[in-house]
Design an enzyme around this catalytic site. Structure first.
Site: not given
Length: 300
Positions: A255-256
């Protein structure tokens, strides 16, 4: 142009062979800065804002950042605290974490509102996460949200990834309250549907998207574990379903990395569809790599 990510970076231990562990440096907001650096044009300055100690482990941080093109001008130092540590264990590509972060210097990053405001001055993009908020004291959370709201009022792209980690919050109610308040200071919000469903009770990504759009964000992009993405942008709703799937090796940082690549495209004025495609492509690469950070040399 200056991209500033604000939060906590830690030493990362990941399983190697037998009883051996590999030590790296990572953390959700640092991971986002890393992938933004890889995606942004060279003329953009990417900086990481945190507080570290004066010990030998903390001393690794500025060297690591500078070696990878991430500026250290926003680093501050604490005389008695150090940096946090976490270990990753894997099962079928899914990760679990064990943390040692109670004495983390980053917990003090918003204790001095004037220093915080000075750190943010001049940024075109400011990114924080729910983890950044969760590790702070209530007064620190107030200061950070206030500084973010002021930056947004001045035309800065302010970004919140709620990144909900229930163990870091005092209670589910506390998480919901503070994240809702922070959302009101963000022009871009990047939630993950599974987190939101567990914390807020959302039944669909559309519900998550609508709730954050109602907070006043210009852009909301709901990540969904690589599946279809629901988004709201400039007053219109969009859905993106034609996203290629891969078998993950390690989902740490997925997600980052999506955030970093996606924000880089949005910050440089690219269309929403291109930004989401860039984020998804970066996340696909990351989940086929062990650990949160693909070496910068392999990205640029």
């Amino acid at each position: 142009m200056r991209f500033l990510s604000v939060g906590e970076c830690m030493l990362e231990l990941s399983e190697a062979d037998g009883d051996l562990w590999h030590m790296g440096i990572a953390g959700d907001t640092l991971n986002t800065a890393w992938y933004a650096r890889a995606q942004l044009p060279a003329q953009w300055q990417v900086e990481y804002a945190t507080v570290i100690g004066r010990d030998r482990f903390s001393a690794r941080i500025p060297v690591f950042l500078e070696d990878n093109g991430i500026g250290t001008g926003a680093l501050r130092f604490h005389e008695t605290r150090t940096i946090g540590l976490y270990a990753i264990t894997l099962a079928a590509g899914e990760r679990s974490f064990t943390y040692w972060r109670e004495n983390s210097a980053a917990r003090t990053l918003a204790d001095d509102p004037q220093a915080l405001a000075a750190t943010m001055a001049g940024a075109a993009v400011i990114h924080i996460s729910g983890i950044t908020l969760a590790i702070l004291s209530p007064s620190g959370r107030e200061a950070l949200i206030g500084a973010l709201a002021q930056a947004r009022a001045e035309g800065v792209m302010t970004v919140l990834d709620p990144n909900i980690r229930p163990k870091l919050w005092e209670s589910p109610h506390s998480a919901r309250d503070w994240l809702t308040r922070a959302a009101g200071a963000a022009s871009v919000i990047l939630p993950s549907f599974d987190d939101e469903a567990a914390c807020f009770g959302d039944r669909t990504p559309e519900e998550t998207c609508a709730r954050y759009a109602a907070s006043g964000a210009r852009t909301v992009i709901v990540k969904n574990g690589g599946a279809g993405i629901m988004a709201h942008h400039a007053g219109e709703d969009h859905r993106f379903d034609a996203l290629e799937q891969v078998e993950p090796v390690d989902t740490t940082g997925a997600g980052d990395s999506f955030n970093g690549a996606c924000l880089a495209e949005l910050a440089t004025g690219r269309p929403l569809a291109r930004a989401i495609a860039a984020g998804h492509d970066m996340a696909r690469r990351v989940v086929r790599h062990r650990g949160a950070l693909i070496p910068m040399a392999d990205l640029v």
